[in-house]
Write an enzyme that holds these catalytic residues in place. Structure first.
Site, PDB file in Angstrom:
ATOM      1  NE  ARG A  88      -4.468   0.267   0.656  1.00  0.00           N
ATOM      2  CZ  ARG A  88      -5.305  -0.728   0.930  1.00  0.00           C
ATOM      3  NH1 ARG A  88      -4.920  -1.968   0.802  1.00  0.00           N
ATOM      4  NH2 ARG A  88      -6.540  -0.466   1.303  1.00  0.00           N
ATOM      5  NE  ARG A 122     -17.001  -3.099  -0.730  1.00  0.00           N
ATOM      6  CZ  ARG A 122     -15.722  -2.731  -0.861  1.00  0.00           C
ATOM      7  NH1 ARG A 122     -14.902  -3.473  -1.570  1.00  0.00           N
ATOM      8  NH2 ARG A 122     -15.274  -1.646  -0.288  1.00  0.00           N
ATOM      9  NE  ARG A 155     -14.745  -3.245   3.335  1.00  0.00           N
ATOM     10  CZ  ARG A 155     -13.719  -3.128   2.497  1.00  0.00           C
ATOM     11  NH1 ARG A 155     -13.512  -4.073   1.583  1.00  0.00           N
ATOM     12  NH2 ARG A 155     -12.896  -2.115   2.554  1.00  0.00           N
ATOM     13  NE  ARG A 166     -11.692   2.261   2.242  1.00  0.00           N
ATOM     14  CZ  ARG A 166     -12.777   1.584   1.864  1.00  0.00           C
ATOM     15  NH1 ARG A 166     -13.958   1.874   2.374  1.00  0.00           N
ATOM     16  NH2 ARG A 166     -12.680   0.621   0.987  1.00  0.00           N
TER      17      ARG A 166
HETATM   18  P1  AP5 Z   1     -14.216  -4.807  -4.845  1.00  0.00           P
HETATM   19  O1  AP5 Z   1     -13.716  -5.875  -5.750  1.00  0.00           O
HETATM   20  O2  AP5 Z   1     -14.704  -5.179  -3.498  1.00  0.00           O
HETATM   21  O3  AP5 Z   1     -13.160  -3.584  -4.782  1.00  0.00           O
HETATM   22  P2  AP5 Z   1     -11.758  -3.445  -4.060  1.00  0.00           P
HETATM   23  O4  AP5 Z   1     -10.867  -2.710  -4.993  1.00  0.00           O
HETATM   24  O5  AP5 Z   1     -11.297  -4.779  -3.556  1.00  0.00           O
HETATM   25  O6  AP5 Z   1     -12.179  -2.467  -2.894  1.00  0.00           O
HETATM   26  P3  AP5 Z   1     -11.815  -2.394  -1.355  1.00  0.00           P
HETATM   27  O7  AP5 Z   1     -12.714  -1.315  -0.804  1.00  0.00           O
HETATM   28  O8  AP5 Z   1     -11.883  -3.736  -0.697  1.00  0.00           O
HETATM   29  O9  AP5 Z   1     -10.391  -1.889  -1.379  1.00  0.00           O
HETATM   30  P4  AP5 Z   1      -9.681  -1.138  -0.282  1.00  0.00           P
HETATM   31  O10 AP5 Z   1      -8.360  -1.094  -0.896  1.00  0.00           O
HETATM   32  O11 AP5 Z   1     -10.210   0.181   0.143  1.00  0.00           O
HETATM   33  O12 AP5 Z   1      -9.968  -2.026   1.011  1.00  0.00           O
HETATM   34  P5  AP5 Z   1      -9.131  -3.136   1.754  1.00  0.00           P
HETATM   35  O13 AP5 Z   1     -10.083  -4.176   2.179  1.00  0.00           O
HETATM   36  O14 AP5 Z   1      -7.929  -3.509   0.992  1.00  0.00           O
HETATM   37  O15 AP5 Z   1     -15.391  -4.032  -5.643  1.00  0.00           O
HETATM   38  C1  AP5 Z   1     -16.097  -2.979  -5.037  1.00  0.00           C
HETATM   39  C2  AP5 Z   1     -17.567  -3.054  -5.441  1.00  0.00           C
HETATM   40  O16 AP5 Z   1     -17.686  -2.782  -6.854  1.00  0.00           O
HETATM   41  C3  AP5 Z   1     -18.185  -4.461  -5.238  1.00  0.00           C
HETATM   42  O17 AP5 Z   1     -19.530  -4.285  -4.845  1.00  0.00           O
HETATM   43  C4  AP5 Z   1     -18.077  -5.120  -6.617  1.00  0.00           C
HETATM   44  O18 AP5 Z   1     -19.103  -6.059  -6.823  1.00  0.00           O
HETATM   45  C5  AP5 Z   1     -18.224  -3.909  -7.556  1.00  0.00           C
HETATM   46  N1  AP5 Z   1     -17.452  -4.011  -8.794  1.00  0.00           N
HETATM   47  C6  AP5 Z   1     -16.195  -4.544  -8.946  1.00  0.00           C
HETATM   48  N2  AP5 Z   1     -15.788  -4.417 -10.213  1.00  0.00           N
HETATM   49  C7  AP5 Z   1     -16.784  -3.764 -10.888  1.00  0.00           C
HETATM   50  C8  AP5 Z   1     -16.953  -3.330 -12.254  1.00  0.00           C
HETATM   51  N3  AP5 Z   1     -15.992  -3.532 -13.173  1.00  0.00           N
HETATM   52  N4  AP5 Z   1     -18.108  -2.681 -12.576  1.00  0.00           N
HETATM   53  C9  AP5 Z   1     -19.074  -2.458 -11.633  1.00  0.00           C
HETATM   54  N5  AP5 Z   1     -18.989  -2.866 -10.340  1.00  0.00           N
HETATM   55  C10 AP5 Z   1     -17.857  -3.504  -9.967  1.00  0.00           C
HETATM   56  O19 AP5 Z   1      -8.612  -2.300   3.039  1.00  0.00           O
HETATM   57  C11 AP5 Z   1      -9.495  -1.915   4.071  1.00  0.00           C
HETATM   58  C12 AP5 Z   1      -8.700  -1.203   5.154  1.00  0.00           C
HETATM   59  O20 AP5 Z   1      -7.721  -2.088   5.713  1.00  0.00           O
HETATM   60  C13 AP5 Z   1      -7.894   0.007   4.678  1.00  0.00           C
HETATM   61  O21 AP5 Z   1      -8.684   1.184   4.648  1.00  0.00           O
HETATM   62  C14 AP5 Z   1      -6.781   0.058   5.722  1.00  0.00           C
HETATM   63  O22 AP5 Z   1      -7.253   0.633   6.931  1.00  0.00           O
HETATM   64  C15 AP5 Z   1      -6.502  -1.402   5.981  1.00  0.00           C
HETATM   65  N6  AP5 Z   1      -5.434  -1.971   5.132  1.00  0.00           N
HETATM   66  C16 AP5 Z   1      -5.581  -2.946   4.192  1.00  0.00           C
HETATM   67  N7  AP5 Z   1      -4.413  -3.241   3.623  1.00  0.00           N
HETATM   68  C17 AP5 Z   1      -3.489  -2.439   4.199  1.00  0.00           C
HETATM   69  C18 AP5 Z   1      -2.098  -2.278   4.023  1.00  0.00           C
HETATM   70  N8  AP5 Z   1      -1.398  -3.006   3.140  1.00  0.00           N
HETATM   71  N9  AP5 Z   1      -1.467  -1.354   4.776  1.00  0.00           N
HETATM   72  C19 AP5 Z   1      -2.130  -0.607   5.696  1.00  0.00           C
HETATM   73  N10 AP5 Z   1      -3.458  -0.714   5.925  1.00  0.00           N
HETATM   74  C20 AP5 Z   1      -4.140  -1.629   5.172  1.00  0.00           C
END
Ligand code: AP5
Length: 211
Positions: A88, A122, A155, A166
């Site tokens: 990240r 979502r 979520r 974010r």
């Molecule tokens: P989805 O596939 O769920 O999207 P995503 O990119 O995986 O989104 P996230 O919100 O999960 O990513 P994020 O990076 O913010 O969260 P993360 O869990 O990593 O798709 C989204 C929606 O759109 C769904 O409903 C899907 O059906 C739809 N969709 C998908 N493709 C589509 C298309 N082409 N057309 C239309 N609809 C579509 O992180 C959460 C938290 O964890 C962070 O905020 C942070 O606090 C922490 N965290 C996680 N990783 C780290 C790290 N490495 N370092 C520090 N903190 C971290």
């Protein structure tokens, strides 16, 4: 031969998780999602989960020390992977390079308005984490996961305010550093338009890992 050591980058709601599940199945490699792993720790009430929860609910990055402790051990001996949500920032990317050779980095680009709309609609399965979307990919039965029959939930960080935070905060401030880091590296970085339908985005990712 297709690349099998793959990192997906992109804003919240870009579709990283959606594509990572398909890609990992297609390649027969593990899908490692830092967000899913953190939510699992929160659900289990572990010490790490308790420390991470506040950052996640606010939409801030969890401190590197916690993420690294949780994530890096899972890469040991991996013959391939699809990483979703990690690295990240630059510190995490540099650390990753000390452990494995990343072969392809795919940046899935989607504008802010679209990721807010997607994230609000979502729902995720509380058992298997599969993502759905009330607009673009609803489940066959309301609130029930097609995959495992689990309950679909929203979520905590999928409100408009937190998604904006974010996007403006952790994504905007870190993405350029990551793109600069990966772009000179043997052309492993590819940028794709994530606004298209899910199947089209997937086909584009497959093209990009082939050459
Ligand atoms: P989805 O596939 O769920 O999207 P995503 O990119 O995986 O989104 P996230 O919100 O999960 O990513 P994020 O990076 O913010 O969260 P993360 O869990 O990593 O798709 C989204 C929606 O759109 C769904 O409903 C899907 O059906 C739809 N969709 C998908 N493709 C589509 C298309 N082409 N057309 C239309 N609809 C579509 O992180 C959460 C938290 O964890 C962070 O905020 C942070 O606090 C922490 N965290 C996680 N990783 C780290 C790290 N490495 N370092 C520090 N903190 C971290």
């Amino acid at each position: 031969m297709a690349a099998t050591h793959i990192v997906l980058l992109g804003p919240p709601g870009a579709g990283k998780g959606t594509q990572a599940v398909r890609l990992a199945q297609h390649l027969g490699v593990p899908h490692l999602a830092s967000g899913d792993l953190l939510r699992e720790e929160v659900k289990r009430g572990t010490a790490l989960g308790l420390k991470a929860k506040g950052y996640m609910d606010r939409g801030d990055l969890v401190p590197d020390s916690l993420i690294i402790e949780m994530f890096m051990g899972r890469l040991d001996g991996a013959k391939g992977f699809v990483l979703d949500g990690f690295p990240r920032n630059l510190v995490q990317a540099q650390l990753l390079d000390t452990a494995v050779k990343v072969e392809r980095v795919i940046h899935v680009k989607v504008p802010k308005e679209e990721v807010i709309a997607r994230s609000i609609a979502r729902r995720v399965c509380e058992s298997c984490q599969r993502p759905y979307n009330l607009i673009s990919s609803p489940p066959k039965k309301e609130n029930i996961c097609d995959n495992c029959g689990g309950k679909l939930v929203q979520r905590n960080d999928d409100s408009k305010e937190v998604v904006e935070r974010r996007y403006n905060g952790q994504y905007q401030s870190e993405i350029n550093g990551l793109l600069n880091y990966y772009s000179p590296k043997n052309k492993i970085l590819r940028e794709i338009d994530g606004r298209r339908p899910i199947d089209e985005v997937f086909q584009e990712i497959l093209r990009q890992i082939e050459n």
